[in-house]
Write a protein that holds these residues in place. Structure first.
Motif, short mmCIF file in Angstrom:
data_model
loop_
_atom_site.label_atom_id
_atom_site.label_comp_id
_atom_site.label_asym_id
_atom_site.label_seq_id
_atom_site.Cartn_x
_atom_site.Cartn_y
_atom_site.Cartn_z
N GLY A 33 -3.48 32.30 -59.00
CA GLY A 33 -2.13 32.42 -58.46
C GLY A 33 -1.38 33.41 -59.32
O GLY A 33 -1.36 33.27 -60.55
N THR B 57 2.97 30.00 -62.98
CA THR B 57 3.35 31.05 -62.04
C THR B 57 4.29 30.48 -60.97
O THR B 57 5.34 31.05 -60.68
CB THR B 57 2.09 31.64 -61.39
N ALA B 58 3.90 29.36 -60.37
CA ALA B 58 4.73 28.76 -59.33
C ALA B 58 5.98 28.12 -59.95
O ALA B 58 7.09 28.31 -59.46
CB ALA B 58 3.93 27.72 -58.55
N TYR C 163 3.76 35.62 -53.56
CA TYR C 163 2.71 34.87 -54.27
C TYR C 163 1.35 35.37 -53.78
O TYR C 163 1.12 35.47 -52.57
CB TYR C 163 2.87 33.38 -53.97
N TYR D 193 9.12 26.46 -56.65
CA TYR D 193 8.10 25.43 -56.49
C TYR D 193 8.75 24.04 -56.42
O TYR D 193 8.39 23.22 -55.60
CB TYR D 193 7.13 25.51 -57.67
N ALA E 244 0.81 20.82 -61.82
CA ALA E 244 0.09 22.10 -61.83
C ALA E 244 0.82 23.11 -62.71
O ALA E 244 1.10 24.24 -62.31
CB ALA E 244 -0.06 22.61 -60.40
N ARG F 151 -2.66 34.75 -53.68
CA ARG F 151 -3.61 33.66 -53.87
C ARG F 151 -5.04 34.18 -53.72
O ARG F 151 -5.55 34.33 -52.61
CB ARG F 151 -3.30 32.57 -52.84
N PHE G 204 -9.69 29.22 -57.75
CA PHE G 204 -8.64 30.09 -57.21
C PHE G 204 -7.78 30.63 -58.34
O PHE G 204 -7.97 30.29 -59.51
CB PHE G 204 -7.81 29.36 -56.14
N TYR H 25 -7.93 20.12 -58.56
CA TYR H 25 -6.73 19.90 -57.74
C TYR H 25 -6.98 18.78 -56.74
O TYR H 25 -6.09 17.96 -56.49
CB TYR H 25 -6.30 21.23 -57.10
N LYS I 181 -9.93 27.08 -63.29
CA LYS I 181 -9.09 26.81 -62.11
C LYS I 181 -9.99 26.42 -60.95
O LYS I 181 -9.88 26.95 -59.83
CB LYS I 181 -8.21 28.03 -61.81
N PHE J 159 8.34 27.08 -51.55
CA PHE J 159 6.98 27.40 -51.96
C PHE J 159 6.04 26.89 -50.86
O PHE J 159 5.67 25.72 -50.84
CB PHE J 159 6.63 26.77 -53.31
C1 COI Z 1 0.34 28.49 -59.81
O1 COI Z 1 1.32 28.27 -60.54
O2 COI Z 1 0.01 29.62 -59.47
C2 COI Z 1 -0.48 27.41 -59.33
O3 COI Z 1 -1.64 27.63 -59.14
C3 COI Z 1 0.14 26.17 -58.98
C4 COI Z 1 -0.30 25.77 -57.64
C5 COI Z 1 -1.48 24.91 -57.61
C6 COI Z 1 0.68 25.64 -56.61
#
Ligand code: COI
Ligand code: PLP
Length: 351
Positions: A63, A295-296, A128, A160, A227, A130, A61, A193, A188, A16
């Motif tokens: 993801g 997601t991650a 992924y 991840y 996260a 972003r 943000f 973070y 978010k 990741f």
């Molecule tokens: C995700 O799971 O998409 C996240 O945003 C985690 C991330 C901060 C790496």
């Protein structure tokens, strides 16, 4: 940073992390009006030095992921949900709010333009996506920017947590909270973070993979795991019917995870009892399985949780439990078009 050509990428050993891909997409909102979607090759953004993103944390943000599927198509998972969550973050942080249509068009465009970077199905990796939204206009006083930038880039990624389904260790943190009781935890916002970095690094230094956050008002209920959201599985005794429960914390200070929302639906489809409510720390004693989801993280089993307050370690076994595995397999099968998309979660792209 130079591009890795797709043929140079070691698809089977993706982590990741960030890999440069050829195109990112951007759109500006000025005076309340969103402009045209721009395609960019450069990785840098030029911004006014007094941009509110830089001084006052006016950033958020998202993801989400796109998957190369066995039928040769590409599926993007629940992008409308990410669009709505970005809207709620942008509203709270007083930025320009992109429409769901604009968000989804930008996702489709950035995936399409970088389609060679979507990992092959067999690798287990994904692309992924972003999306980042920032106040890019200047202010000196603490006020929202007059200009908002929404940009999206993509990166091929693997798991991840490198330990994957082996299960991770977590430590409870009572000395730092990631969000305030009536703060920004439900959005978010980038600041959440930044606020979690010390806690995560201190957790790692002590030898733990992740940090379990408690509700910031009382430190009595479980909030989130790093996260990712947290869930536990409780199975009733056989004489009480042997029903399995999917139990996940509800709180103003946790991020409403789209993976968790999907798992709640899949658990209900499986006939499990779904409980989204406050979860007392003590209740960990009743769970046969625990996991974090996002997601991650997808579903990553949690093997142990250490509580420094009393030195106690809650244990949920090594590896992935029966119910967590069932949920994981179904989620991943839906994302890859291997079972029916019965809830209409995927956007299918012919790329
Ligand atoms: C995700 O799971 O998409 C996240 O945003 C985690 C991330 C901060 C790496
Ligand atoms: N909780 C936090 C704090 C996160 O950063 C994430 C990642 O997005 C999640 C939960 C999981 O949310 P989702 O499943 O929508 O990715």
């Amino acid at each position: 940073m130079r591009y890795m050509k797709p043929e140079e990428i070691d698809w089977n050993n993706l982590k990741f992390g960030y890999t440069r891909t050829p195109v990112n997409v951007r759109c500006y909102c000025r005076d309340g009006q969103w402009g045209e979607i721009e395609e960019h090759a450069e990785e840098t953004v030029t911004m006014h030095m007094a941009a509110t993103a830089l001084h006052y944390g006016q950033t958020a943000f998202e993801g989400l992921k796109a998957f190369r599927c066995p039928d040769g198509k590409v599926r993007v998972f629940r992008m409308d949900e990410n669009a709505r969550r970005m809207q709620s973050s942008a509203e709270y942080l007083r930025m320009g709010v992109p429409s769901v249509e604009l968000f989804c068009e930008m996702v489709t465009r950035v995936v399409t333009l970088n389609k060679e970077y979507i990992p092959p199905y067999e690798s287990g990796g994904s692309l992924y996506i972003r999306p980042v939204i920032v106040g890019s206009g200047p202010q000196l006083g603490v006020k929202p920017a007059g200009e908002t930038l929404l940009l999206m880039f993509v990166s091929p990624v693997g798991p991840y947590y490198s330990g994957g389904m082996k299960g991770i260790s977590a430590i409870i943190d009572r000395t730092h909270d990631r969000a305030a009781p009536f703060g920004t935890g439900h959005t978010k916002a980038g600041g959440n973070y930044g606020a979690s970095l010390t806690s995560a690094l201190e957790g790692h230094e002590k030898g733990y993979d992740s940090v379990l956050y408690l509700d910031p008002a009382q430190h009595r209920y479980i909030d989130e795991c790093g996260a990712a959201n947290f869930f536990g599985i409780r199975v009733d005794a056989a004489e009480e019917g042997g029903r399995a429960h999917y139990i996940t914390p509800a709180s103003h200070s946790i991020l409403p995870s789209i993976t968790n929302k999907s798992l709640r639906q899949i658990a209900a489809d499986f006939g499990m009892e779904v409980e989204a409510r406050q979860v007392e720390l003590d209740e960990l004693n009743t769970f046969s399985e625990a996991g974090c989801c996002g997601t991650a993280a997808v579903i990553t089993p949690v093997s142990t949780i250490f509580d420094p307050a009393d030195g106690k370690t809650y244990r949920f076994g090594e590896g992935v439990g029966l119910w967590s595995k069932k949920l994981y397999d179904e989620l991943v099968a839906i994302q890859h078009g291997e079972v029916e998309d019965r809830h209409g979660w995927n956007t299918v792209l012919d790329l």
